[in-house]
Design a protein around this motif. Structure first.
Motif, PDB file in Angstrom:
ATOM      1  N   GLY A 141      31.952  18.128  33.507  1.00 31.41           N
ATOM      2  CA  GLY A 141      31.830  16.673  33.740  1.00 31.41           C
ATOM      3  C   GLY A 141      31.881  16.385  32.060  1.00 31.41           C
ATOM      4  N   VAL A 142      32.151  16.726  31.262  1.00 34.91           N
ATOM      5  CA  VAL A 142      32.854  16.466  29.406  1.00 34.91           C
ATOM      6  C   VAL A 142      33.922  16.470  29.055  1.00 34.91           C
ATOM      7  N   PHE A 182      36.351  16.050  31.985  1.00 32.52           N
ATOM      8  CA  PHE A 182      36.894  14.836  32.525  1.00 32.52           C
ATOM      9  C   PHE A 182      37.027  13.568  31.734  1.00 32.52           C
ATOM     10  N   VAL A 183      35.332  13.424  31.446  1.00 27.38           N
ATOM     11  CA  VAL A 183      35.461  12.151  30.565  1.00 27.38           C
ATOM     12  C   VAL A 183      36.086  12.425  29.088  1.00 27.38           C
ATOM     13  N   GLY A 242      39.838  11.765  30.102  1.00 32.03           N
ATOM     14  CA  GLY A 242      40.091  10.426  29.986  1.00 32.03           C
ATOM     15  C   GLY A 242      39.955   9.283  28.880  1.00 32.03           C
ATOM     16  N   ILE A 243      39.432   9.762  28.290  1.00 29.52           N
ATOM     17  CA  ILE A 243      39.667   8.941  27.112  1.00 29.52           C
ATOM     18  C   ILE A 243      40.695   9.741  25.799  1.00 29.52           C
ATOM     19  N   ARG A 263      43.818   9.789  27.858  1.00 29.08           N
ATOM     20  CA  ARG A 263      44.958   9.795  28.807  1.00 29.08           C
ATOM     21  C   ARG A 263      45.388   8.268  28.439  1.00 29.08           C
ATOM     22  N   PHE A 264      42.913   8.077  28.082  1.00 28.54           N
ATOM     23  CA  PHE A 264      43.066   6.076  28.001  1.00 28.54           C
ATOM     24  C   PHE A 264      44.067   5.335  26.622  1.00 28.54           C
ATOM     25  N   TYR A 273      42.662   5.479  33.945  1.00 24.66           N
ATOM     26  CA  TYR A 273      42.364   6.684  33.486  1.00 24.66           C
ATOM     27  C   TYR A 273      40.890   6.609  33.060  1.00 24.66           C
ATOM     28  N   ILE A 274      40.284   5.135  32.880  1.00 21.12           N
ATOM     29  CA  ILE A 274      39.287   4.341  32.816  1.00 21.12           C
ATOM     30  C   ILE A 274      37.589   5.123  33.878  1.00 21.12           C
ATOM     31  N   LEU A 320      38.594   8.177  35.186  1.00 24.12           N
ATOM     32  CA  LEU A 320      38.412   9.572  34.850  1.00 24.12           C
ATOM     33  C   LEU A 320      36.633   9.863  34.181  1.00 24.12           C
ATOM     34  N   ILE A 321      36.704   8.795  32.670  1.00 25.52           N
ATOM     35  CA  ILE A 321      35.321   8.547  32.048  1.00 25.52           C
ATOM     36  C   ILE A 321      34.582   8.095  32.850  1.00 25.52           C
ATOM     37  N   GLY A 352      33.556  10.727  35.358  1.00 25.31           N
ATOM     38  CA  GLY A 352      32.639  12.286  34.710  1.00 25.31           C
ATOM     39  C   GLY A 352      31.610  11.551  34.312  1.00 25.31           C
TER      40      GLY A 352
END
Lengths: 337, 235, 452
Positions: free
Chosen positions: A120-121, A123-124, A127-128, A130-131, C423-424, C426-427, C430
């Motif tokens: 889970g961490v 993916f978070v 995500g950050i 890539r964001f 990509y939000i 994804l966050i 997660g």
């Protein structure tokens, strides 16, 4: 004679030097994973993406420095940004630990539950990353690209093949040696380092000896932040930054850890080099090499490549499988259960 | 009042049936106290309560007359208690010397004096000081475990079945070591399956049955007691 | 009625309500698209749930198993490209035979002589010869009309057959991985599945002769009628005319014919999707039925006994590793079937679209949110998370838009954030996983028979 020298230089340039620097980068990451394995007792799937995140921090700081006209001469500016990025990475990791891992540690959850939390961490974090920087390739190395260019080398030696030493390769190898030396000194010689090993060895007895688990966990994360950030930045200076390629470092990193023996720091270092050299040796096309060595009639017309470069992580996987089949404890007997 | 005493202890794991029912254990400096009894009698539980690893629901633990019932394990260790668990009582991938250093983790003063004492008491450890403990034999490993516990300069050592699972010839060696600990002026309190041999060296023995003091006395008295002999020593 | 039954009722009621809202609010076609993908997701989630919920096996390579299912659709249902088969088929077969031979031989050597050197030498020689034939074959095949085919094609069999073979493919891969990594540390399996899925994806992306790689394979045969055909048949036209009779009558006669065509075209889309829904529901019910049958059997009780206390179970003589292997293979096979169903439904195989976020991670979120160990929970999780997934993307854009609305439209930061808003998700996903794991580890529908 010159043909043999040319062939050797060819391999040095395309297999040995890249293998050495890629291996160092893997070894640093694997060291971080193995420390988490030894102390916190789970496989940290977020490692690759955390590496990416700390590299993103470095890149942003580098851009900021460049914006103000601060550079490091022939060295990459990213080195100046590195200390701050390490602190940033540490803050992120400590936040994650506080909000995610600490709970499972107190609950004494099964390792696999913590592994899932780390996914889970992952993916978070991904995500950050890539964001902030998107999925594109970024090159953030500045300063001199080479210490010795292929042309200079050819002029110096009169050989047809050149041996180029990139600044990033030189930096990677030097910093890796220093950092690994520091980590080993810390683990072997300092009281806190020994306490970490004791905790890894026998958690209950460590508690009975008065060792505070909080401190051990905190020190572990500090080491992980240092290793992760430096590994990520060195990899990025060498090959450029791309979110996906950092994510995909996970497999070779795990393979390195398992080959060396889970929880064994020297194993992680050896494992890193085993993986990197296998990858390069198996995906290098030997055609040119044999053209130098063989008489004309025997010269090959195919590429003489064991495996296409697109399958380079299959190498990690195959090595992983071989180790699991033949010696699941790894080279330096790690923990199997 | 004894040096270390647990008086009228009642304790249970979770909320289940109490393992200890009003049991009293005492240990005196320069003496060996032994807890014996059948399986499930609460021997190890008594040890855990004395150490602070399990909170008793009634009764008190005192050290030199001071109540230490509310202190954490770490605090009790600072006060002079030391514990050698039955299994996993060493750091196997660390050297003998490092094991001893870890035993002294809480100390900030010079430990070289204590190191010398331990090496004096267990000369074999001195010879093997740079070897990994995991590579030592069972008896040597047990000595390393004793040594580690002694590094806090404890006044009382708690041993959980020190002879469990070791070869018979090593058992004698371990009992010798326990006598050495006693002769150095420490109090020794141990749980032991090997009741006969343990009672032979015991200054005081506690026979526990279902968490109660069934018999209490000197080692010799208990060995002579026909009821104890019949029930626990096989005649 | 027990609280659990009420809970199930309320959850499924909410799901139905959500679907109806979409149906009435947007269109029935969108509603059915969501439903169909929800059904496929539910089956995928169930495959994973069987592994995690029944046995605590952590599969991080679901993506690979679904991709194998997808590949099987191509290999079964597409017509073979005769020219390509003629050009390189034999050589490829040769490569395959030599490869298999070298594996069999090395296995024999290992059993007979126990010599690691002989095994390695056999494998190495086998690999080199295989590669020689393979490179040649791949080149010849890919040279044939690369813009349109450039691959071997398939067997031209009915597409539904590929759902079964998809399961078999995935099962075979799972067996291999399980055989190697089960019985060791629990996290070895996770790492091995991560590896195999990356390799499977690399293969389907790069082996153009097999799957056309990133050039994609389109026009996969359907198990249901085509819309255009439906619009031509009389019973369908009559049916549409009857259903829409009320509305048609309101129109002037001159416009009735064209209106009927428009209605028929809408209706054909809905009907085709309904056909798919029917098929998917049938598969879903079959799997739920079989799973609950298996779980209540002595085998299922043994599986749960092993999960609750592995040491005790193995002390009682249960072969834990063997059971885990069975579970792992079954779960992966279900993931393979769902992968085949997805490609069939999409009508195309796009290797580039296989990303871990969509095919591994999302499924995990479904399982955990739905309630691990409960098959109905997986259905609920598959449904709700897919719904959220569809809605989270616009939400991300909205968030990026609103939070930067004070900036100029051309501002580079605003542009950048809007570009990366996807990509939000994804966050967000997660975070959902972490929060549910932490605060509601049982999920929406908790396991009903937790303790034996």
């Amino acid at each position: 004679m010159t043909d043999i020298l040319n062939a050797i230089v060819l391999l040095l340039n395309f297999v040995f030097l890249p293998g050495l620097s890629y291996g160092s980068q893997l070894a640093l990451g694997a060291l971080a994973v193995t420390l988490v394995y030894a102390i916190l007792r789970f496989a940290n799937f977020a490692q690759g993406d955390t590496m990416a995140l700390s590299t993103v921090m470095t890149i942003l700081l580098t851009w900021l420095l460049q914006h103000f006209g601060i550079t490091l001469g022939f060295m990459p500016t990213a080195l100046l940004a590195l200390p701050l990025a390490i602190i940033g990475c540490l803050i992120y990791i400590m936040l994650v630990d506080t909000f995610v891992y600490r709970y499972y540690r107190r609950q004494k959850s099964k390792p696999i539950t913590i592994v899932m939390a780390s996914v889970g961490v992952m993916f978070v974090t991904g995500g950050i990353v890539r964001f902030v920087l998107g999925p594109d390739h970024h090159i953030f190395a500045d300063g001199e690209r080479f210490i010795i260019t292929a042309r200079e080398f050819k002029a110096m030696t009169g050989l047809a093949e050149g041996l180029a030493i990139k600044t990033s390769q030189f930096l990677t190898i030097t910093i890796a040696i220093l950092l690994v030396g520091f980590v080993f000194y810390f683990l072997q010689r300092t009281k806190t380092g020994k306490a970490m090993r004791a905790y890894a060895d026998n958690e209950d007895l460590a508690l009975l000896s008065g060792i505070e688990p909080h401190n051990i966990v905190r020190v572990t994360w500090i080491l992980v932040a240092i290793l992760t950030t430096i590994a990520g930045v060195l990899y990025g200076l060498d090959k450029g930054f791309m979110a996906t390629s950092y994510h995909q470092l996970l497999l070779p990193t795990f393979a390195a850890v398992i080959v060396g023996g889970i929880g064994s720091p020297p194993g992680a270092i050896i494992g890193g080099f085993v993986i990197s050299f296998s990858e390069l040796i198996l995906t290098y096309a030997y055609k040119k090499f044999f053209i130098y060595l063989l008489p004309e009639i025997l010269q090959p017309d195919s590429l003489l490549q064991f495996l296409g470069t697109e399958y380079k992580f299959a190498v990690s996987f195959v090595i992983l499988v071989i180790v699991l089949l033949l010696r699941p404890t790894g080279i330096f007997k790690g923990k199997v259960i | 009042m004894a040096y270390l005493s647990g008086t009228n202890l009642v304790a249970a794991y979770d909320q289940s049936v109490p393992i200890l029912n009003n049991c009293t254990i005492e240990a005196e400096k320069g003496e060996v106290a032994v807890i014996v009894g059948p399986n499930g009698a609460g021997k190890s539980t008594a040890m855990k309560v004395l150490l602070g690893m399990l909170k008793p629901s009634a009764g008190s633990v005192t050290l030199e007359g001071k109540d230490i019932s509310r202190l954490s394990v770490q605090k009790r260790i600072r006060l002079g208690l030391a514990f050698v668990p039955q299994t996993d009582n060493v750091f196997p991938t660390m050297t003998v010397q490092e094991n001893l250093e870890m035993g002294a983790f809480l100390r900030t003063d010079d430990i070289s004096q204590t190191l010398a004492e331990v090496y004096d008491l267990f000369p074999i450890l001195n010879d093997r000081r740079n070897q990994l403990v995991g590579q030592l034999s069972g008896g040597q490993r047990q000595q390393a475990a004793f040594g580690r516990a002694m590094m806090t300069q404890p006044t009382i050592m708690l041993l959980d079945e020190p002879t469990a699972g070791v070869a018979p010839n090593v058992v004698d060696e371990i009992f010798d070591n326990i006598l050495n600990l006693k002769n150095s002026g420490r109090a020794v309190l141990m749980v032991e399956q090997n009741a006969r041999q343990a009672l032979e060296i015991a200054d005081k023995g506690f026979v526990l049955v279902s968490g109660r003091n069934e018999h209490t006395g000197t080692g010799k008295e208990l060995l002579a007691n026909p009821e104890v002999r019949r029930s626990f020593l096989g005649g | 009625m027990s609280r659990y039954t009420i809970r199930v009722g309320v959850t499924f009621g909410t799901m139905l309500l959500l679907l109806l809202t979409v149906g009435f609010g947007q269109s029935w076609s969108v509603c059915l698209s969501i439903l169909n993908l929800c059904l496929i997701s539910a089956i995928m989630a169930m495959g994973v749930n069987i592994q995690w919920g029944y046995a605590g096996l952590f599969n991080v390579g679901i993506m690979g198993f679904t991709a194998l299912g997808g590949l099987s659709v191509v290999l079964i249902s597409k017509d073979s490209v005769q020219e390509a088969v003629n050009a390189g088929g034999m050589k490829m077969l040769m490569a395959l035979i030599i490869f298999s031979l070298s594996i069999v031989l090395s296995h024999y050597f290992y059993k007979r002589f126990k010599s690691k050197w002989m095994v390695s030498a056999t494998l190495l020689a086998g690999y080199i010869i295989t590669r020689y034939f393979y490179l040649d074959a791949a080149q010849s095949i890919e040279a044939i009309n690369p813009a349109f085919s450039g691959y071997l094609g398939g067997l031209g069999l009915p597409v539904l057959l590929s759902w079964i073979t998809g399961g078999l493919f995935a099962a075979a891969a799972a067996w291999l991985i399980g055989k190697i990594s089960l019985g060791l540390r629990t996290d070895y399996l996770a790492i091995a599945t991560l590896g195999i899925s990356e390799i499977i994806i690399a293969i389907i992306k790069n082996e153009d002769w097999l799957s056309r790689g990133v050039k994609n394979i389109t026009a996969i045969p359907r198990p249901v009628p085509y819309e255009i055909d439906l619009q031509q048949v009389d019973w369908f036209k009559e049916m549409v005319a009857t259903v829409y009779a009320g509305r048609l009558d309101l129109l002037p006669v001159s416009e009735q014919a064209s209106a009927l065509t428009a209605y028929a075209s809408d209706a054909s889309i809905v009907l085709v999707k309904l056909c798919y829904s029917g098929l998917f529901i049938a598969v879903l019910l079959l799997i739920i039925f079989l799973a609950s049958l298996a779980l209540d059997s002595p085998w299922g009780r043994m599986i749960r006994a092993i999960r609750d206390n592995e040491i005790a179970a193995s002390a009682m003589g249960k072969n834990v590793t063997k059971r885990h292997l069975q579970i792992f293979v079954i779960g992966s096979a279900i993931a393979g079937v769902s992968g085949a169903m997805l490609v069939t439904y999409n009508g195309q195989f796009t290797p580039g679209s296989y990303i871990p976020l969509r095919y591994t991670f999302l499924i995990w979120v479904m399982v955990i949110v739905g309630g691990s160990g409960n098959n109905l929970g997986s259905v609920v999780g598959g449904f709700l998370i897919w719904f959220l997934w569809i809605e989270a993307e616009p939400f991300g854009f909205w968030l990026a838009d609103v939070s930067t609305s004070f900036l100029d439209k051309e501002n580079s930061i605003r542009q950048h954030l809007l570009n990366n808003a996807q990509y939000i998700r994804l966050i967000f996903m997660g975070a959902v996983l972490l929060v549910v794991m932490r605060f509601s580890p049982d999920g929406i529908l908790p396991e009903t028979n937790k303790k034996l």
